[in-house]
Scaffold this motif. Structure first.
Motif, PDB file in Angstrom:
ATOM      1  N   LEU A   1      57.804 -20.272 -37.854  1.00  0.00           N
ATOM      2  CA  LEU A   1      57.647 -20.364 -36.407  1.00  0.00           C
ATOM      3  C   LEU A   1      57.420 -18.998 -35.755  1.00  0.00           C
ATOM      4  O   LEU A   1      57.005 -18.923 -34.595  1.00  0.00           O
ATOM      5  N   PHE A   2      57.632 -17.925 -36.503  1.00  0.00           N
ATOM      6  CA  PHE A   2      57.636 -16.591 -35.889  1.00  0.00           C
ATOM      7  C   PHE A   2      56.339 -16.275 -35.142  1.00  0.00           C
ATOM      8  O   PHE A   2      56.355 -15.928 -33.961  1.00  0.00           O
ATOM      9  N   GLU A   3      55.213 -16.376 -35.819  1.00  0.00           N
ATOM     10  CA  GLU A   3      53.937 -16.010 -35.197  1.00  0.00           C
ATOM     11  C   GLU A   3      53.623 -16.902 -34.000  1.00  0.00           C
ATOM     12  O   GLU A   3      53.243 -16.423 -32.922  1.00  0.00           O
ATOM     13  N   LYS A   4      53.772 -18.194 -34.178  1.00  0.00           N
ATOM     14  CA  LYS A   4      53.446 -19.153 -33.112  1.00  0.00           C
ATOM     15  C   LYS A   4      54.298 -18.908 -31.871  1.00  0.00           C
ATOM     16  O   LYS A   4      53.794 -18.842 -30.741  1.00  0.00           O
ATOM     17  N   SER A   5      55.597 -18.784 -32.064  1.00  0.00           N
ATOM     18  CA  SER A   5      56.499 -18.603 -30.927  1.00  0.00           C
ATOM     19  C   SER A   5      56.283 -17.244 -30.260  1.00  0.00           C
ATOM     20  O   SER A   5      56.410 -17.124 -29.030  1.00  0.00           O
ATOM     21  N   THR A   6      55.955 -16.229 -31.048  1.00  0.00           N
ATOM     22  CA  THR A   6      55.741 -14.902 -30.474  1.00  0.00           C
ATOM     23  C   THR A   6      54.456 -14.861 -29.657  1.00  0.00           C
ATOM     24  O   THR A   6      54.373 -14.172 -28.635  1.00  0.00           O
ATOM     25  N   ARG A   7      53.452 -15.622 -30.067  1.00  0.00           N
ATOM     26  CA  ARG A   7      52.216 -15.703 -29.283  1.00  0.00           C
ATOM     27  C   ARG A   7      52.469 -16.402 -27.942  1.00  0.00           C
ATOM     28  O   ARG A   7      51.947 -15.970 -26.897  1.00  0.00           O
ATOM     29  N   VAL A   8      53.257 -17.457 -27.957  1.00  0.00           N
ATOM     30  CA  VAL A   8      53.614 -18.122 -26.699  1.00  0.00           C
ATOM     31  C   VAL A   8      54.408 -17.167 -25.811  1.00  0.00           C
ATOM     32  O   VAL A   8      54.187 -17.086 -24.594  1.00  0.00           O
ATOM     33  N   LEU A   9      55.330 -16.437 -26.411  1.00  0.00           N
ATOM     34  CA  LEU A   9      56.122 -15.446 -25.682  1.00  0.00           C
ATOM     35  C   LEU A   9      55.222 -14.410 -25.008  1.00  0.00           C
ATOM     36  O   LEU A   9      55.384 -14.105 -23.821  1.00  0.00           O
ATOM     37  N   ALA A  10      54.272 -13.862 -25.763  1.00  0.00           N
ATOM     38  CA  ALA A  10      53.370 -12.851 -25.209  1.00  0.00           C
ATOM     39  C   ALA A  10      52.502 -13.420 -24.090  1.00  0.00           C
ATOM     40  O   ALA A  10      52.276 -12.761 -23.069  1.00  0.00           O
ATOM     41  N   GLN A  11      52.022 -14.656 -24.274  1.00  0.00           N
ATOM     42  CA  GLN A  11      51.215 -15.296 -23.226  1.00  0.00           C
ATOM     43  C   GLN A  11      52.055 -15.504 -21.961  1.00  0.00           C
ATOM     44  O   GLN A  11      51.580 -15.313 -20.843  1.00  0.00           O
ATOM     45  N   LEU A  12      53.312 -15.894 -22.168  1.00  0.00           N
ATOM     46  CA  LEU A  12      54.212 -16.092 -21.041  1.00  0.00           C
ATOM     47  C   LEU A  12      54.508 -14.762 -20.347  1.00  0.00           C
ATOM     48  O   LEU A  12      54.565 -14.690 -19.107  1.00  0.00           O
TER      49      LEU A  12
END
Length: 352
Positions: A263-274
């Motif tokens: 989940l690391f990459e996916k969740s971090t991309r959402v975090l950065a977009q947010l």
């Protein structure tokens, strides 16, 4: 990780995962978990939504569902912890088996369905919590409820007086149609009720919002606007995912939410977009796949003011929080950051 902790984890791997989780709770009650205290320094001191944290490493909701082991958890090294999710009425959750270890992937899949002992029992335990440490409650809704928005308000009214923050969880994939509450109209209505209830508490507390990783760019932008409009104090990104890409374990196709390393990459991309959408207006907490100081630092540089973890404990034990705090302190020193806040959002572009 000490040898005794390695041996303990190896023994738990021989058991059904949910039974193993229950034994871990019992071990904490018996004082058998590491109690090294909380590592802190000037570099690690963190303030998020007015809460002063000794370090930015938190325990995500889901481990201590019923607020049974707050005191021992606060001794393991976490800068803050979150219990729950709590619902108004006790409920058993989904049928077993509902928790699966994916050892080859360093991950877990769960479909618990908000199993918990209900807000009254949980509030009683919270009322007896230690008077130190930062403790939050994850708010949930009953599966059978016909007014789920009201459920969040009820739990906040009941448990709010005993915690330091509360999280509106509309992102669990294991309660049917719960994620529908992430839509603009439903989320606005839900948050308006929660924020009004917060203001009526004798001691108003920060309200956080926890979102799913399975959102597109338009949905993330919409949630950011709703969060700003309702003056949410922080956003937790993210909950578990329904994605199964690249998994190798035999349980890879079990239903439920996937957590851990994949989940690391996916969740971090959402975090950065947010982080890009909120532009510093709302503090963010990064969750998903954190198991090292380097990964905690990556979340911070992607926009998180603090991070949370849970699944990594299955593979690294309770000493992990302290290890990450020490490691993050060293990383910040090597990069010449006087405080972790100086590193927040410094590499958002790497994940956009």
């Amino acid at each position: 990780m000490k040898l005794i902790e390695k041996l303990g984890l190896a023994a738990l791997y021989q058991l059904d995962p949910e039974l193993g989780h229950g034994i871990a709770i019992k071990a904490l009650k018996m004082g058998l978990a590491p109690s090294q205290g909380v590592h802190s320094s000037d570099r690690l001191l963190t303030n998020i939504a007015g809460l002063d944290l000794p370090n930015p490493i938190g325990l995500a909701a889901g481990f201590d569902k019923n607020a049974e082991v707050i005191a021992p958890l606060l001794k393991t090294g976490f800068g803050f912890i979150e219990v729950g999710a709590a619902t108004p009425i006790a409920q058993p959750g989904n049928a077993k088996p509902r928790l699966f270890r994916l050892r080859e992937d360093r991950a877990s899949i769960n479909r618990f369905g908000f199993n918990n002992e209900g807000m009254q029992t949980i509030a009683t335990r919270l009322a007896a919590r230690p008077n130190h440490g930062v403790v939050g409650i994850n708010l949930g809704a009953n599966k059978s409820s016909s007014h789920r928005a009201i459920d969040y308000v009820k739990v906040l009214e009941h448990c709010g007086p005993y915690v330091d923050f509360a999280t509106v969880n509309v992102s669990s994939p294991n309660t049917e149609k719960l994620r529908d509450l992430q839509g603009e109209r439903a989320l606005n209505a839900l948050l308006a009720g929660v924020m009004e209830t917060r203001e009526n508490l004798a001691r108003p507390i920060p309200i956080f919002l926890k979102i799913a990783p399975d959102l597109n760019g338009e949905e993330i932008a919409q949630i950011a606007q709703v969060a700003k409009h309702n003056r949410i104090d922080a956003i937790i990104a993210t909950n578990t995912t329904l994605d199964r890409d690249g998994l190798q374990s035999e349980h890879a196709h079990e239903g439920g939410g996937l957590s851990g390393a994949p989940l690391f990459e996916k969740s971090t991309r959402v975090l950065a977009q947010l982080a890009h959408e909120t532009d510093g207006a709302i503090p963010l907490i990064g969750v998903g796949g954190v198991s090292s100081a380097a990964q905690a630092m990556a979340k911070i540089q992607a926009g998180a003011s603090a991070v949370q973890l849970y699944t990594a404990l299955v593979y690294h034990g309770f000493s992990l929080a302290n290890e990450i705090a020490h490691g993050l302190d060293q990383v910040l020193k090597e990069k010449n950051y006087a405080n972790v806040a100086d590193a927040v959002g410094t590499d958002i572009g790497a994940y956009l």
